[in-house]
Design a protein around this motif. Structure first.
Motif, PDB file in Angstrom:
ATOM      1  N   THR A 110     -17.068 -44.664  12.111  1.00  0.00           N
ATOM      2  CA  THR A 110     -16.810 -43.402  12.796  1.00  0.00           C
ATOM      3  C   THR A 110     -17.218 -43.504  14.263  1.00  0.00           C
ATOM      4  O   THR A 110     -16.480 -43.057  15.150  1.00  0.00           O
ATOM      5  CB  THR A 110     -17.553 -42.243  12.096  1.00  0.00           C
ATOM      6  OG1 THR A 110     -17.071 -42.133  10.755  1.00  0.00           O
ATOM      7  CG2 THR A 110     -17.348 -40.930  12.829  1.00  0.00           C
ATOM      8  N   LYS A 111     -18.356 -44.106  14.521  1.00  0.00           N
ATOM      9  CA  LYS A 111     -18.796 -44.296  15.914  1.00  0.00           C
ATOM     10  C   LYS A 111     -17.806 -45.183  16.678  1.00  0.00           C
ATOM     11  O   LYS A 111     -17.511 -44.933  17.854  1.00  0.00           O
ATOM     12  CB  LYS A 111     -20.198 -44.887  15.947  1.00  0.00           C
ATOM     13  CG  LYS A 111     -21.280 -43.881  15.606  1.00  0.00           C
ATOM     14  CD  LYS A 111     -22.654 -44.512  15.664  1.00  0.00           C
ATOM     15  CE  LYS A 111     -23.783 -43.545  15.407  1.00  0.00           C
ATOM     16  NZ  LYS A 111     -23.696 -42.715  14.256  1.00  0.00           N
ATOM     17  N   ARG A 112     -17.282 -46.186  16.001  1.00  0.00           N
ATOM     18  CA  ARG A 112     -16.281 -47.056  16.630  1.00  0.00           C
ATOM     19  C   ARG A 112     -15.011 -46.248  16.934  1.00  0.00           C
ATOM     20  O   ARG A 112     -14.422 -46.387  18.000  1.00  0.00           O
ATOM     21  CB  ARG A 112     -15.984 -48.226  15.692  1.00  0.00           C
ATOM     22  CG  ARG A 112     -15.175 -49.353  16.275  1.00  0.00           C
ATOM     23  CD  ARG A 112     -15.883 -50.179  17.350  1.00  0.00           C
ATOM     24  NE  ARG A 112     -17.223 -50.588  17.048  1.00  0.00           N
ATOM     25  CZ  ARG A 112     -17.591 -51.753  16.522  1.00  0.00           C
ATOM     26  NH1 ARG A 112     -16.690 -52.645  16.212  1.00  0.00           N
ATOM     27  NH2 ARG A 112     -18.863 -52.035  16.312  1.00  0.00           N
ATOM     28  N   ALA A 113     -14.590 -45.396  16.005  1.00  0.00           N
ATOM     29  CA  ALA A 113     -13.410 -44.558  16.214  1.00  0.00           C
ATOM     30  C   ALA A 113     -13.615 -43.624  17.408  1.00  0.00           C
ATOM     31  O   ALA A 113     -12.695 -43.414  18.207  1.00  0.00           O
ATOM     32  CB  ALA A 113     -13.096 -43.745  14.960  1.00  0.00           C
ATOM     33  N   GLU A 114     -14.814 -43.065  17.537  1.00  0.00           N
ATOM     34  CA  GLU A 114     -15.125 -42.195  18.678  1.00  0.00           C
ATOM     35  C   GLU A 114     -15.040 -42.976  19.983  1.00  0.00           C
ATOM     36  O   GLU A 114     -14.457 -42.508  20.962  1.00  0.00           O
ATOM     37  CB  GLU A 114     -16.524 -41.596  18.513  1.00  0.00           C
ATOM     38  CG  GLU A 114     -16.613 -40.592  17.382  1.00  0.00           C
ATOM     39  CD  GLU A 114     -18.045 -40.219  17.018  1.00  0.00           C
ATOM     40  OE1 GLU A 114     -19.007 -40.877  17.516  1.00  0.00           O
ATOM     41  OE2 GLU A 114     -18.214 -39.280  16.222  1.00  0.00           O
ATOM     42  N   LYS A 115     -15.613 -44.180  19.983  1.00  0.00           N
ATOM     43  CA  LYS A 115     -15.600 -45.019  21.188  1.00  0.00           C
ATOM     44  C   LYS A 115     -14.170 -45.388  21.578  1.00  0.00           C
ATOM     45  O   LYS A 115     -13.835 -45.445  22.756  1.00  0.00           O
ATOM     46  CB  LYS A 115     -16.427 -46.279  20.939  1.00  0.00           C
ATOM     47  CG  LYS A 115     -16.552 -47.186  22.121  1.00  0.00           C
ATOM     48  CD  LYS A 115     -17.428 -48.371  21.815  1.00  0.00           C
ATOM     49  CE  LYS A 115     -17.522 -49.297  23.017  1.00  0.00           C
ATOM     50  NZ  LYS A 115     -18.281 -50.500  22.716  1.00  0.00           N
ATOM     51  N   LEU A 116     -13.322 -45.610  20.581  1.00  0.00           N
ATOM     52  CA  LEU A 116     -11.925 -45.980  20.824  1.00  0.00           C
ATOM     53  C   LEU A 116     -11.036 -44.769  21.116  1.00  0.00           C
ATOM     54  O   LEU A 116      -9.855 -44.919  21.386  1.00  0.00           O
ATOM     55  CB  LEU A 116     -11.378 -46.757  19.626  1.00  0.00           C
ATOM     56  CG  LEU A 116     -12.019 -48.119  19.388  1.00  0.00           C
ATOM     57  CD1 LEU A 116     -11.626 -48.671  18.031  1.00  0.00           C
ATOM     58  CD2 LEU A 116     -11.642 -49.081  20.519  1.00  0.00           C
ATOM     59  N   LYS A 117     -11.635 -43.569  21.035  1.00  0.00           N
ATOM     60  CA  LYS A 117     -10.937 -42.312  21.323  1.00  0.00           C
ATOM     61  C   LYS A 117      -9.730 -42.075  20.407  1.00  0.00           C
ATOM     62  O   LYS A 117      -8.682 -41.595  20.842  1.00  0.00           O
ATOM     63  CB  LYS A 117     -10.531 -42.248  22.795  1.00  0.00           C
ATOM     64  CG  LYS A 117     -11.725 -42.293  23.742  1.00  0.00           C
ATOM     65  CD  LYS A 117     -11.286 -42.173  25.165  1.00  0.00           C
ATOM     66  CE  LYS A 117     -12.351 -42.177  26.210  1.00  0.00           C
ATOM     67  NZ  LYS A 117     -13.710 -42.267  25.942  1.00  0.00           N
ATOM     68  N   THR A 118      -9.889 -42.400  19.138  1.00  0.00           N
ATOM     69  CA  THR A 118      -8.816 -42.139  18.180  1.00  0.00           C
ATOM     70  C   THR A 118      -8.880 -40.686  17.721  1.00  0.00           C
ATOM     71  O   THR A 118      -9.905 -40.021  17.864  1.00  0.00           O
ATOM     72  CB  THR A 118      -8.923 -43.077  16.953  1.00  0.00           C
ATOM     73  OG1 THR A 118     -10.161 -42.846  16.283  1.00  0.00           O
ATOM     74  CG2 THR A 118      -8.814 -44.535  17.370  1.00  0.00           C
ATOM     75  N   LYS A 119      -7.783 -40.198  17.152  1.00  0.00           N
ATOM     76  CA  LYS A 119      -7.727 -38.825  16.644  1.00  0.00           C
ATOM     77  C   LYS A 119      -8.439 -38.704  15.300  1.00  0.00           C
ATOM     78  O   LYS A 119      -9.034 -37.678  14.993  1.00  0.00           O
ATOM     79  CB  LYS A 119      -6.279 -38.380  16.457  1.00  0.00           C
ATOM     80  CG  LYS A 119      -5.554 -38.053  17.717  1.00  0.00           C
ATOM     81  CD  LYS A 119      -4.168 -37.519  17.398  1.00  0.00           C
ATOM     82  CE  LYS A 119      -3.444 -37.114  18.651  1.00  0.00           C
ATOM     83  NZ  LYS A 119      -2.097 -36.633  18.359  1.00  0.00           N
ATOM     84  N   SER A 120      -8.299 -39.749  14.485  1.00  0.00           N
ATOM     85  CA  SER A 120      -8.877 -39.677  13.145  1.00  0.00           C
ATOM     86  C   SER A 120      -9.034 -41.069  12.557  1.00  0.00           C
ATOM     87  O   SER A 120      -8.522 -42.046  13.089  1.00  0.00           O
ATOM     88  CB  SER A 120      -7.997 -38.826  12.223  1.00  0.00           C
ATOM     89  OG  SER A 120      -6.737 -39.437  12.045  1.00  0.00           O
ATOM     90  N   ILE A 121      -9.747 -41.101  11.431  1.00  0.00           N
ATOM     91  CA  ILE A 121      -9.828 -42.293  10.590  1.00  0.00           C
ATOM     92  C   ILE A 121      -9.011 -41.972   9.348  1.00  0.00           C
ATOM     93  O   ILE A 121      -9.133 -40.877   8.783  1.00  0.00           O
ATOM     94  CB  ILE A 121     -11.279 -42.616  10.191  1.00  0.00           C
ATOM     95  CG1 ILE A 121     -12.135 -42.881  11.430  1.00  0.00           C
ATOM     96  CG2 ILE A 121     -11.316 -43.827   9.250  1.00  0.00           C
ATOM     97  CD1 ILE A 121     -13.611 -43.049  11.129  1.00  0.00           C
ATOM     98  N   THR A 122      -8.190 -42.901   8.936  1.00  0.00           N
ATOM     99  CA  THR A 122      -7.332 -42.691   7.780  1.00  0.00           C
ATOM    100  C   THR A 122      -7.530 -43.818   6.767  1.00  0.00           C
ATOM    101  O   THR A 122      -7.750 -44.964   7.149  1.00  0.00           O
ATOM    102  CB  THR A 122      -5.855 -42.568   8.212  1.00  0.00           C
ATOM    103  OG1 THR A 122      -5.056 -42.256   7.072  1.00  0.00           O
ATOM    104  CG2 THR A 122      -5.335 -43.830   8.870  1.00  0.00           C
ATOM    105  N   LEU A 123      -7.490 -43.466   5.493  1.00  0.00           N
ATOM    106  CA  LEU A 123      -7.610 -44.458   4.435  1.00  0.00           C
ATOM    107  C   LEU A 123      -6.910 -43.954   3.189  1.00  0.00           C
ATOM    108  O   LEU A 123      -6.530 -42.786   3.108  1.00  0.00           O
ATOM    109  CB  LEU A 123      -9.077 -44.780   4.135  1.00  0.00           C
ATOM    110  CG  LEU A 123     -10.001 -43.648   3.663  1.00  0.00           C
ATOM    111  CD1 LEU A 123      -9.933 -43.470   2.148  1.00  0.00           C
ATOM    112  CD2 LEU A 123     -11.434 -43.952   4.061  1.00  0.00           C
ATOM    113  N   THR A 124      -6.740 -44.838   2.235  1.00  0.00           N
ATOM    114  CA  THR A 124      -6.270 -44.439   0.913  1.00  0.00           C
ATOM    115  C   THR A 124      -7.320 -44.870  -0.098  1.00  0.00           C
ATOM    116  O   THR A 124      -8.005 -45.878   0.102  1.00  0.00           O
ATOM    117  CB  THR A 124      -4.910 -45.076   0.539  1.00  0.00           C
ATOM    118  OG1 THR A 124      -5.026 -46.496   0.594  1.00  0.00           O
ATOM    119  CG2 THR A 124      -3.807 -44.601   1.444  1.00  0.00           C
TER     120      THR A 124
END
Length: 165
Positions: A110-124
């Motif tokens: 999640t911290k990596r996603a924030e740093k990369l400025k993504t909208k969300s994390i997605t998984l199945t």
């Protein structure tokens, strides 16, 4: 005490071993798939170590669409632009399960996603894991179109707060 770092080439055999123990053969990713991920997405491939041994990992590329598609398990897409960080795998060694390591890996991701400025994390995930991911801020978006390994998968999405970015 766990140490977290980006994946290295020398982790390949251990990661493949952990994956093979965690998933049925129809779902487990191959050594070749992990080799490509190590080469192309090491910045979003985090491993956890205990006493210098890899005991868990999480990985996935940035993608352009909000849900995971089966082709992602075979080939890493161009990750130069996209708004969604995907999770293709989250694995914890049997000896370290039930100790909160999966949650710590999700927090790091999640911290990596924030740093990369993504909208969300997605998984199945399979249905019985939906409540687990909900505890970490993911919302179920219902059944996935994925046919990966012949399983029924569910789309899970965690929004990233971009106000502070």
């Amino acid at each position: 005490m766990y140490k977290f770092r980006n994946v290295k080439t020398e982790d390949l055999d251990r990661i493949t071993e952990l994956e093979g123990r965690a998933f049925i053969p129809e779902v487990a990713d191959t050594k070749e798939a992990f080799r490509e991920r190590i080469e192309k997405i090491s910045d979003t491939f985090i491993v956890a170590e205990d006493n210098n041994e890899v005991v868990g990992f999480i990985n996935g590329p940035i993608i352009k669409q909000p849900y995971i598609t089966d082709d992602l398990f075979k080939k890493v897409p161009d990750t130069t632009n996209g708004e969604f960080l995907s999770v293709l795998g989250l694995v914890v060694a049997e000896t370290h399960q039930g100790q909160g390591l999966a949650g710590l890996l999700l927090d790091r991701f999640t911290k990596r996603a924030e740093k990369l400025k993504t909208k969300s994390i997605t998984l199945t995930c399979i249905e019985n894991l939906v409540p687990f991911y909900e505890r970490y801020g993911f919302e179920s978006h219902g059944p996935s179109r994925s046919q990966h390994g012949g399983e029924q998968w569910f789309n899970m999405v965690k929004s990233i707060d971009r106000r502070e970015q």
